[in-house]
Design an enzyme around this catalytic site. Structure first.
Site, PDB file in Angstrom:
ATOM      1  CB  THR A 132     -54.910 131.603 115.064  1.00 31.23           C
ATOM      2  OG1 THR A 132     -55.346 132.939 115.239  1.00 31.23           O
ATOM      3  CG2 THR A 132     -53.429 131.568 115.435  1.00 31.23           C
ATOM      4  CG  ASP A 133     -57.358 135.757 112.463  1.00 31.48           C
ATOM      5  OD1 ASP A 133     -57.017 135.455 113.624  1.00 31.48           O
ATOM      6  OD2 ASP A 133     -58.352 136.473 112.218  1.00 31.48           O
ATOM      7  CD  GLU A 134     -55.277 135.875 117.927  1.00 33.88           C
ATOM      8  OE1 GLU A 134     -54.386 136.266 118.697  1.00 33.88           O
ATOM      9  OE2 GLU A 134     -56.403 135.519 118.304  1.00 33.88           O
ATOM     10  CE1 TYR A 158     -53.189 130.488 120.400  1.00 29.03           C
ATOM     11  CE2 TYR A 158     -53.885 132.578 119.432  1.00 29.03           C
ATOM     12  CZ  TYR A 158     -53.976 131.196 119.493  1.00 29.03           C
ATOM     13  OH  TYR A 158     -54.845 130.528 118.669  1.00 29.03           O
ATOM     14  CE  LYS A 162     -52.330 127.584 116.674  1.00 27.81           C
ATOM     15  NZ  LYS A 162     -52.762 126.166 116.926  1.00 27.81           N
TER      16      LYS A 162
HETATM   17  P1  NAD Z   1     -59.266 125.345 123.729  1.00 25.49           P
HETATM   18  O1  NAD Z   1     -58.284 126.047 124.611  1.00 25.49           O
HETATM   19  O2  NAD Z   1     -60.720 125.463 124.013  1.00 25.49           O
HETATM   20  O3  NAD Z   1     -58.939 123.774 123.709  1.00 25.49           O
HETATM   21  C1  NAD Z   1     -57.643 123.269 123.609  1.00 25.49           C
HETATM   22  C2  NAD Z   1     -57.691 121.772 123.908  1.00 25.49           C
HETATM   23  O4  NAD Z   1     -56.360 121.248 123.776  1.00 25.49           O
HETATM   24  C3  NAD Z   1     -58.160 121.453 125.321  1.00 25.49           C
HETATM   25  O5  NAD Z   1     -59.080 120.384 125.305  1.00 25.49           O
HETATM   26  C4  NAD Z   1     -56.869 121.044 126.037  1.00 25.49           C
HETATM   27  O6  NAD Z   1     -57.087 120.108 127.090  1.00 25.49           O
HETATM   28  C5  NAD Z   1     -56.082 120.438 124.893  1.00 25.49           C
HETATM   29  N1  NAD Z   1     -54.625 120.483 125.127  1.00 25.49           N
HETATM   30  C6  NAD Z   1     -53.895 121.553 125.551  1.00 25.49           C
HETATM   31  N2  NAD Z   1     -52.604 121.208 125.667  1.00 25.49           N
HETATM   32  C7  NAD Z   1     -52.514 119.892 125.281  1.00 25.49           C
HETATM   33  C8  NAD Z   1     -51.437 118.985 125.160  1.00 25.49           C
HETATM   34  N3  NAD Z   1     -50.184 119.341 125.470  1.00 25.49           N
HETATM   35  N4  NAD Z   1     -51.689 117.730 124.732  1.00 25.49           N
HETATM   36  C9  NAD Z   1     -52.974 117.344 124.428  1.00 25.49           C
HETATM   37  N5  NAD Z   1     -54.026 118.164 124.532  1.00 25.49           N
HETATM   38  C10 NAD Z   1     -53.799 119.439 124.951  1.00 25.49           C
HETATM   39  O7  NAD Z   1     -58.910 125.833 122.261  1.00 25.49           O
HETATM   40  P2  NAD Z   1     -59.872 126.097 121.012  1.00 25.49           P
HETATM   41  O8  NAD Z   1     -60.408 127.460 121.093  1.00 25.49           O
HETATM   42  O9  NAD Z   1     -60.777 124.942 120.862  1.00 25.49           O
HETATM   43  O10 NAD Z   1     -58.798 126.093 119.829  1.00 25.49           O
HETATM   44  C11 NAD Z   1     -58.436 124.864 119.169  1.00 25.49           C
HETATM   45  C12 NAD Z   1     -57.377 125.161 118.121  1.00 25.49           C
HETATM   46  O11 NAD Z   1     -57.897 126.107 117.181  1.00 25.49           O
HETATM   47  C13 NAD Z   1     -56.100 125.792 118.683  1.00 25.49           C
HETATM   48  O12 NAD Z   1     -54.997 125.233 117.993  1.00 25.49           O
HETATM   49  C14 NAD Z   1     -56.258 127.275 118.373  1.00 25.49           C
HETATM   50  O13 NAD Z   1     -54.984 127.879 118.209  1.00 25.49           O
HETATM   51  C15 NAD Z   1     -57.017 127.219 117.066  1.00 25.49           C
HETATM   52  N6  NAD Z   1     -57.858 128.385 116.790  1.00 25.49           N
HETATM   53  C16 NAD Z   1     -58.750 128.837 117.716  1.00 25.49           C
HETATM   54  C17 NAD Z   1     -59.565 129.940 117.424  1.00 25.49           C
HETATM   55  C18 NAD Z   1     -60.586 130.435 118.421  1.00 25.49           C
HETATM   56  O14 NAD Z   1     -61.185 131.494 118.174  1.00 25.49           O
HETATM   57  N7  NAD Z   1     -60.848 129.749 119.517  1.00 25.49           N
HETATM   58  C19 NAD Z   1     -59.449 130.568 116.183  1.00 25.49           C
HETATM   59  C20 NAD Z   1     -58.529 130.076 115.242  1.00 25.49           C
HETATM   60  C21 NAD Z   1     -57.738 128.989 115.556  1.00 25.49           C
HETATM   61  P1  TYD Z   2     -60.433 136.990 122.806  1.00 23.94           P
HETATM   62  O1  TYD Z   2     -61.771 136.323 122.871  1.00 23.94           O
HETATM   63  O2  TYD Z   2     -59.492 136.792 123.942  1.00 23.94           O
HETATM   64  O3  TYD Z   2     -59.772 136.543 121.427  1.00 23.94           O
HETATM   65  P2  TYD Z   2     -58.405 137.099 120.693  1.00 23.94           P
HETATM   66  O4  TYD Z   2     -57.637 137.922 121.625  1.00 23.94           O
HETATM   67  O5  TYD Z   2     -57.726 135.809 120.369  1.00 23.94           O
HETATM   68  O6  TYD Z   2     -58.884 137.851 119.495  1.00 23.94           O
HETATM   69  O7  TYD Z   2     -60.657 138.542 122.625  1.00 23.94           O
HETATM   70  C1  TYD Z   2     -61.387 139.055 121.519  1.00 23.94           C
HETATM   71  C2  TYD Z   2     -61.299 140.568 121.572  1.00 23.94           C
HETATM   72  O8  TYD Z   2     -62.029 141.013 122.730  1.00 23.94           O
HETATM   73  C3  TYD Z   2     -59.884 141.081 121.740  1.00 23.94           C
HETATM   74  O9  TYD Z   2     -59.749 142.296 121.001  1.00 23.94           O
HETATM   75  C4  TYD Z   2     -59.775 141.376 123.227  1.00 23.94           C
HETATM   76  C5  TYD Z   2     -61.179 141.757 123.614  1.00 23.94           C
HETATM   77  N1  TYD Z   2     -61.590 141.407 125.012  1.00 23.94           N
HETATM   78  C6  TYD Z   2     -62.174 142.387 125.821  1.00 23.94           C
HETATM   79  O10 TYD Z   2     -62.356 143.551 125.408  1.00 23.94           O
HETATM   80  N2  TYD Z   2     -62.551 142.042 127.084  1.00 23.94           N
HETATM   81  C7  TYD Z   2     -62.367 140.784 127.590  1.00 23.94           C
HETATM   82  O11 TYD Z   2     -62.704 140.529 128.780  1.00 23.94           O
HETATM   83  C8  TYD Z   2     -61.778 139.782 126.741  1.00 23.94           C
HETATM   84  C9  TYD Z   2     -61.554 138.377 127.239  1.00 23.94           C
HETATM   85  C10 TYD Z   2     -61.409 140.147 125.445  1.00 23.94           C
END
Ligand code: NAD
Ligand code: TYD
Length: 350
Positions: A132-134, A158, A162
């Site tokens: 992630t960019d975070e 989080y 990561k």
């Molecule tokens: P998500 O929470 O929707 O899904 C995570 C999946 O991992 C789930 O299916 C869960 O059952 C599985 N999981 C969790 N713990 C596990 C374990 N110990 N063993 C096996 N499986 C396990 O997450 P997402 O949003 O799909 O994100 C996927 C990846 O992408 C993550 O690594 C996240 O850090 C990264 N990412 C997400 C975003 C975003 O905006 N969602 C952005 C950048 C990077």
């Molecule tokens: P989120 O989807 O949780 O992603 P991240 O924190 O990983 O960027 O949140 C996106 C942005 O939206 C973040 O600045 C927090 C804000 N947010 C709200 O304002 N209200 C909400 O209910 C949630 C879940 C997030």
């Protein structure tokens, strides 16, 4: 075949579906099925022999060793993680366990498997770590966007977990020569995202006539990328990326949260008219340690890999809202007791 971890979650399931739509190569999908993992995401593959699903934990070395030796994947795409910042604030332990200790276990099992491959197979092998960019921390309004050389400064449990996993992946390349790739992507949105993250939570609440809870002043900035574009970027990096390199992935779509919510209300008004969705916007208590701004400089992946996003924020958001409107049964199935417990905890009045 390739091994995908976390392939029942939001991005992982989109990746597996897109992969099998474009390639004959089978996918071994290892997922623990936490609250965020949902086999309903993969329902379209239930009769597809190219998809092999295994319920298991990336922290379980014995399961990993068995699967790697039995299926001999040529690559691993590692999505599995605890992924929600607010949950990491309420309970960081699970984030350390899966994101740090789990990734370590996966790297150890991969190293043992990879070391025993032939020289050619070792060279061709890839471990792609989805991050992630975070990890780069928070930007001021006028700071340049994150590049691959921006120093790490994670601020939430989080992002710290990561960041730790990114460092382990880097070390396994530097020390053992494991052929790794790391991608650091901005905020994703799209079909099958669990409705605890901003966009799907707002869609669900808007349709139910509930408040749309904007944290703080709503001026925090995120860069948004449609999940299908992220999946295409990962496929391209897997194919063309140079072992040991890091690639930032972004959507060229920096937006303030309040603007995201207003845009969403406009899309909903077009696709499901009849309600003044924007009147449901409510400002709520801010997230502790809330990062102010993320922005991605995606020059490297565009230049070296030839990838750039296809969707604009408006086109991606319209597809996303349409998907949620068309898939009410998906929502009913996941808005279970566990979901309600989370909503009660996070949005309880102080
Ligand atoms: P998500 O929470 O929707 O899904 C995570 C999946 O991992 C789930 O299916 C869960 O059952 C599985 N999981 C969790 N713990 C596990 C374990 N110990 N063993 C096996 N499986 C396990 O997450 P997402 O949003 O799909 O994100 C996927 C990846 O992408 C993550 O690594 C996240 O850090 C990264 N990412 C997400 C975003 C975003 O905006 N969602 C952005 C950048 C990077
Ligand atoms: P989120 O989807 O949780 O992603 P991240 O924190 O990983 O960027 O949140 C996106 C942005 O939206 C973040 O600045 C927090 C804000 N947010 C709200 O304002 N209200 C909400 O209910 C949630 C879940 C997030």
């Amino acid at each position: 075949m390739i091994l995908v971890t976390g392939g029942a979650g939001f991005i992982g399931s989109n990746f597996v579906l897109n992969w099998l739509a474009q390639s004959a190569e089978p996918v071994l999908n290892l997922d623990k099925l936490t609250y965020a993992g949902n086999l309903g995401n993969l329902a379209a593959l239930k009769d597809d022999a190219r998809h092999v699903f295994v319920r298991g934990d990336i922290g379980d070395g014995a399961v990993l060793t068995r699967l790697l030796n039995e299926h001999q994947p040529r690559a691993i795409v590692h999505f599995a993680a605890e992924s929600h910042v607010d949950r990491s604030i309420h309970g960081p332990a699970e984030f350390i366990q899966t994101n740090v200790v789990g990734t370590f276990a996966l790297l150890e099992a991969t190293r043992a498997y990879w070391s025993a491959l032939s020289e050619n197979a070792q060279k061709a092998f890839r471990f792609l770590h989805v991050s992630t960019d975070e990890v780069y921390g928070s930007l001021g309004a006028d700071d340049p966007a994150f590049s691959e050389t921006t120093p790490y400064a994670p601020n939430s449990p989080y992002s710290a977990s990561k960041a730790s996993s990114d460092h382990l992946v880097r070390a396994y390349h530097h020390t053992y020569g494991l052929p790794v790739l790391t991608t650091n992507c901005s905020n994703n949105y799209g079909p099958r995202q669990f409705p605890e993250k901003l966009i799907p939570l707002m869609i669900v609440n808007a349709l139910a006539g509930k408040p749309l809870p904007v944290y703080g002043d709503g001026q925090n900035v995120r860069d948004w990328l449609y999940v299908g574009d992220h999946c295409a970027a990962i496929r391209a990096v897997l194919e063309k990326g140079i072992s040991g390199e890091v690639y930032n992935i972004g959507g060229n779509a920096e937006m303030k949260n309040l603007d995201v919510v207003h845009t969403l209300c406009n899309v909903l008004s077009t696709l499901r008219p009849g309600r003044d969705y924007a009147s449901q916007i409510t400002f709520v208590k801010d997230r502790p340690g809330h990062d102010r701004r993320y922005a991605i400089n995606a020059d490297k992946i565009r230049r070296d890999i030839g990838w750039q996003p296809v969707e604009t924020f408006e086109s991606g958001l319209t597809q996303t809202v349409r998907w949620y409107l068309d898939n009410e049964s998906w929502l009913t199935n996941i808005t279970s007791k566990a979901y309600q417990q989370w909503i009660d905890l996070q949005y309880a009045r102080p």
